[in-house]
Design a protein around this motif. Sequence first.
Motif, PDB file in Angstrom:
ATOM      1  N   ALA A 165       0.924  -0.964  -0.539  1.00 28.90           N
ATOM      2  CA  ALA A 165       0.113   0.098   0.018  1.00 28.90           C
ATOM      3  C   ALA A 165       0.969   0.998  -0.032  1.00 28.90           C
ATOM      4  N   ASP A 195      -3.284   5.882  -7.931  1.00 27.35           N
ATOM      5  CA  ASP A 195      -1.790   6.302  -7.122  1.00 27.35           C
ATOM      6  C   ASP A 195      -2.190   7.712  -7.707  1.00 27.35           C
ATOM      7  N   THR A 241      -6.958   5.627  -4.381  1.00 26.41           N
ATOM      8  CA  THR A 241      -8.295   4.910  -4.443  1.00 26.41           C
ATOM      9  C   THR A 241      -7.566   3.255  -4.103  1.00 26.41           C
ATOM     10  N   SER A 242      -8.652   2.809  -3.046  1.00 27.67           N
ATOM     11  CA  SER A 242      -9.020   1.425  -2.786  1.00 27.67           C
ATOM     12  C   SER A 242      -9.565   0.803  -2.484  1.00 27.67           C
ATOM     13  N   ASN A 266      -3.570   7.662   0.413  1.00 24.80           N
ATOM     14  CA  ASN A 266      -3.196   6.140   0.196  1.00 24.80           C
ATOM     15  C   ASN A 266      -3.796   5.197   1.864  1.00 24.80           C
TER      16      ASN A 266
HETATM   17 MG    MG Z   1      -2.697   2.161  -2.977  1.00 28.06          MG
END
Ligand code: MG
Length: 326
Positions: free
Chosen positions: A149, A179, A219-220, A264
């Motif tokens: 991440a 990202d 964005t996750s 993030n």
């Molecule tokens: Mg990410």
Amino acid sequence: MSPLAVADDRALGGSVRVIVTRPARLGAAKAAVDRCLRDIDLAASRFREDSELSRLNAAPETEVRVSALLARAIGEALRGARLTQGAVDPTVGEAVKLCGYDGDFASIAADGLPLDLLVRRVPGWQAVQFDPARHAVRVPRGVELDLGASAKALAADLSAAAAREAAGEGGVLISLGGDIAVAGEPPQGGWIIQVSEDSGAPIALGEETVAITAGGMATSSTTVRRWTRGGVVLHHIIDPATGLPASGPWRTATVVAATCVDANIASTAAIVMGERAAGWLEAAGLPARLVDRSGALHRTAGWPVPEASPSSLPANTQEPRSRLSS
Ligand code: MG
Ligand code: AMP
């Protein structure tokens, strides 16, 4: 509006997009991004045995002196863990693998036999000893660090800064699988970004857009990196409290912040926090767009509501000043 120049590529297991406002500077900017991504991959990839991270994970109970870059990535990951009370936690490495994500995503079969899944809290970020001044790290036995991440977001921030410096003028936007980090002077009206659950979605008129002038956006989502084992759908965002894919109400979270790393931290945390996410994002002052399992949208902390006309451009503007504390 002045023309933008775009270069597309792939790195870190995903797509890379480099955009510059001075087309003549595209080559220099792209070369700087390539160098940056190569360095991050060598330092922080969990998918290559020769990365510094893999060597660190292979040396438990030992103090390892790491490069400045890996130290930075570990520092950001631990900072994210502290700021989210452990909702994001780099010690998810083993849990991610046990859930079936044990190689580059391209190598993960979409379907497969059942897995033995155990509910088990991950070891926890507090177990990692880290001295940022000496770049010294000690990982306990049984702990596997996963920087999936934070390192990609850090790569976006560092690439944007490096590309802007190499370009020497104008502005740059870097997107690593969604990202996003920007640097330098933005185009007039800001960088207009289409908000999608999947960074591979084609750009289309009528989709929601948002404009940023500085900082980053991340964005996750649980809808993109997912696979099935024995009929059970699994995805890549782990709830550290259970060691299993997060099961809360949000399937996608998009956040704007002063850096891509901060955005993030918040987007991953939002998926894990579930019901608590909106309150946490409000308190942190981070504008966010959350999508629930049924596709319903929830905008929080000042994320702009799009105008009624679906094709109206330019986008709502947003001042991404919010910075998570250190
Ligand atoms: Mg990410
Ligand atoms: P992102 O797409 O930025 O939300 O990051 C997801 C990636 O980070 C996954 O592919 C894992 O490698 C790793 N990861 C999964 N769950 C977590 C978590 N709770 N905290 C930190 N990293 C995670």
